[in-house]
Scaffold this motif. Structure first.
Motif, PDB file in Angstrom:
ATOM      1  N   UNK A   1      -5.310  -3.815  -5.218  1.00 49.12           N
ATOM      2  CA  UNK A   1      -4.441  -4.972  -5.374  1.00 49.12           C
ATOM      3  C   UNK A   1      -3.941  -5.121  -6.795  1.00 49.12           C
ATOM      4  N   UNK A   2      -4.791  -4.819  -7.759  1.00 48.67           N
ATOM      5  CA  UNK A   2      -4.396  -4.940  -9.160  1.00 48.67           C
ATOM      6  C   UNK A   2      -3.267  -3.964  -9.486  1.00 48.67           C
ATOM      7  N   UNK A   3      -3.415  -2.735  -9.027  1.00 45.19           N
ATOM      8  CA  UNK A   3      -2.382  -1.723  -9.272  1.00 45.19           C
ATOM      9  C   UNK A   3      -1.090  -2.111  -8.549  1.00 45.19           C
ATOM     10  N   UNK A   4      -1.224  -2.630  -7.341  1.00 42.86           N
ATOM     11  CA  UNK A   4      -0.035  -3.049  -6.582  1.00 42.86           C
ATOM     12  C   UNK A   4       0.681  -4.191  -7.298  1.00 42.86           C
ATOM     13  N   UNK A   5      -0.087  -5.176  -7.795  1.00 44.17           N
ATOM     14  CA  UNK A   5       0.514  -6.298  -8.516  1.00 44.17           C
ATOM     15  C   UNK A   5       1.207  -5.817  -9.794  1.00 44.17           C
TER      16      UNK A   5
ATOM     17  N   UNK B   1       9.412  -2.990  -2.380  1.00 47.54           N
ATOM     18  CA  UNK B   1       8.321  -3.928  -2.689  1.00 47.54           C
ATOM     19  C   UNK B   1       7.404  -4.143  -1.505  1.00 47.54           C
ATOM     20  N   UNK B   2       7.981  -4.295  -0.314  1.00 48.26           N
ATOM     21  CA  UNK B   2       7.173  -4.470   0.899  1.00 48.26           C
ATOM     22  C   UNK B   2       6.350  -3.213   1.163  1.00 48.26           C
TER      23      UNK B   2
ATOM     24  N   UNK C   1       4.365  -4.125  -8.684  1.00 47.43           N
ATOM     25  CA  UNK C   1       5.348  -5.130  -8.272  1.00 47.43           C
ATOM     26  C   UNK C   1       5.945  -5.852  -9.484  1.00 47.43           C
ATOM     27  N   UNK C   2       5.108  -6.129 -10.469  1.00 51.23           N
ATOM     28  CA  UNK C   2       5.596  -6.767 -11.692  1.00 51.23           C
ATOM     29  C   UNK C   2       6.622  -5.871 -12.382  1.00 51.23           C
ATOM     30  N   UNK C   3       6.319  -4.574 -12.469  1.00 50.99           N
ATOM     31  CA  UNK C   3       7.265  -3.623 -13.069  1.00 50.99           C
ATOM     32  C   UNK C   3       8.567  -3.574 -12.272  1.00 50.99           C
TER      33      UNK C   3
END
Length: 119
Positions: free
Chosen positions: A35-39, A25-26, A42-44
């Protein structure tokens, strides 16, 4: 004692998995993407982590139940063996006392015979 050791191993394994997932995750946070793709990623990963965590908890609980059942079974068997051992020891003691009494009786008879012979 064995249950504590197995619990330590399971906790260590779970910590290793959780640490790896947190590290991933880090790494995603520092990855060069939007950022949207990262979020979303991270949600997945969070959902996967929750699912794996539940599976791990269920596995630990199941393992713990098996170990507890096994420990209870061993305890019951040990109690049975101990009880049988007590019964066997009592029987052996009783037999030994009977043999000693018979031996004393025979010795007394022989002593009486010798006394009659000697006069």
């Amino acid at each position: 004692m064995a249950q504590r050791e197995s619990n330590r191993v399971m906790v260590g394994a779970m910590m290793l998995v959780v640490g790896g997932l947190l590290g991933a995750g880090v790494a995603l946070l520092y990855a060069p993407q939007s950022g949207e793709k990262t979020r979303r990623d991270l949600n997945r990963y969070g959902k996967k982590l929750r699912r794996k965590g539940r599976d791990a908890v269920e596995a630990v609980e199941e393992f713990s139940e098996h170990v507890t059942d096994m420990a209870e079974s061993v305890g019951e068997r040990a109690a049975d063996i101990l009880e049988r051992g007590k019964d066997m020891a009592y029987g052996a003691k009783k037999g030994l006392l009977k043999a000693i009494e018979e031996g004393e009786s025979r010795l007394e008879k022989q002593r009486n015979r010798l006394m009659k012979m000697i006069g």
